[in-house]
Design a protein around this motif. Structure first.
Motif, PDB file in Angstrom:
ATOM      1  N   LYS A  48      16.925  43.929  61.402  1.00  0.00           N
ATOM      2  CA  LYS A  48      17.320  45.341  60.675  1.00  0.00           C
ATOM      3  C   LYS A  48      17.654  45.201  59.116  1.00  0.00           C
ATOM      4  CE  LYS A  48      18.354  47.450  65.324  1.00  0.00           C
ATOM      5  NZ  LYS A  48      19.388  48.108  66.106  1.00  0.00           N
ATOM      6  N   THR A  49      17.884  43.931  58.784  1.00  0.00           N
ATOM      7  CA  THR A  49      18.339  43.524  57.436  1.00  0.00           C
ATOM      8  C   THR A  49      17.409  42.517  57.051  1.00  0.00           C
ATOM      9  OG1 THR A  49      20.750  44.240  57.857  1.00  0.00           O
ATOM     10  CG2 THR A  49      20.280  42.910  55.971  1.00  0.00           C
ATOM     11  N   VAL A  50      17.226  42.757  55.624  1.00  0.00           N
ATOM     12  CA  VAL A  50      16.543  41.582  54.969  1.00  0.00           C
ATOM     13  C   VAL A  50      17.298  41.437  53.552  1.00  0.00           C
ATOM     14  CG1 VAL A  50      14.342  40.936  53.710  1.00  0.00           C
ATOM     15  CG2 VAL A  50      14.112  42.105  55.589  1.00  0.00           C
ATOM     16  N   ALA A  51      17.470  40.406  53.241  1.00  0.00           N
ATOM     17  CA  ALA A  51      18.641  40.117  52.039  1.00  0.00           C
ATOM     18  C   ALA A  51      18.012  38.748  51.403  1.00  0.00           C
ATOM     19  CB  ALA A  51      19.950  39.798  52.386  1.00  0.00           C
ATOM     20  N   PHE A  52      17.952  38.882  49.853  1.00  0.00           N
ATOM     21  CA  PHE A  52      17.662  37.581  49.249  1.00  0.00           C
ATOM     22  C   PHE A  52      18.117  37.887  47.749  1.00  0.00           C
ATOM     23  CE2 PHE A  52      14.637  41.136  49.182  1.00  0.00           C
ATOM     24  CZ  PHE A  52      14.089  41.416  47.837  1.00  0.00           C
ATOM     25  N   TRP A  53      17.792  36.727  46.958  1.00  0.00           N
ATOM     26  CA  TRP A  53      18.201  36.703  45.641  1.00  0.00           C
ATOM     27  C   TRP A  53      16.717  36.540  44.866  1.00  0.00           C
ATOM     28  CZ3 TRP A  53      22.826  36.955  43.093  1.00  0.00           C
ATOM     29  CH2 TRP A  53      23.958  36.768  43.673  1.00  0.00           C
TER      30      TRP A  53
END
Length: 159
Positions: free
Chosen positions: A65-70
């Motif tokens: 439900k969440t994708v996060a990245f720099w």
């Protein structure tokens, strides 16, 4: 929320370990499919992606439900993370982040927004609809979609 998937670069090792962890269990550890080499990441070293070069992580988890990245790129122009062929994250040549997730909220550096530049930015995308991350690829998933880096890529089972 619990991070159940993260990718980690081991300094000094000419390989990348992609680990899926859910409640302490390792779900997978696939090998790197391709890379253009080491680069300075947001946190230590990361991989530098170039025209059509990406990492194929395979099947990760059903329920993302969440994708996060720099990210820090000199050129953007398409898919940078693909979860299953239909649900993906794109960054346009103008630096506009978009996704095919159902009813997404996009955060750039902790603020709702969609535009990034060539500096390091933290991108998090949430949705209330669970996604089966069955064919995960990240990097320059489409030809010339990313010349730059992704670091600290994570997926969560909550929005």
């Amino acid at each position: 929320g619990q991070s159940f998937w993260t990718r980690t670069v081991l300094s000094g090792v000419a390989a990348m370990a992609v680990l899926a962890v859910f409640f302490g269990l390792v779900l997978m550890a696939p090998a790197v499919q391709a890379s253009t080499g080491w680069a300075e990441g947001k946190f230590g070293k990361t991989y530098s992606f170039d025209y059509g070069v990406y990492i194929n992580a395979g099947s990760v988890y059903n329920g993302v439900k969440t994708v996060a990245f720099w990210t820090k790129g000199t050129t953007y122009g398409g898919k940078v993370i693909d979860l299953d062929g239909a649900n993906y994250v794109s960054i346009s040549a103008a630096g506009v982040v978009s996704t095919t997730f159902a009813s997404p909220t996009i955060y750039i550096d902790g603020v709702v927004g969609t535009t990034i530049d060539a500096n390091w930015h933290y991108v998090a995308i949430t949705t209330g609809t669970a996604i089966d991350a069955s064919a995960v690829k990240f990097g320059s998933v489409e030809s010339a979609s990313l010349i730059g880096a992704l670091d600290d890529v994570k997926m969560y089972n909550c929005a």
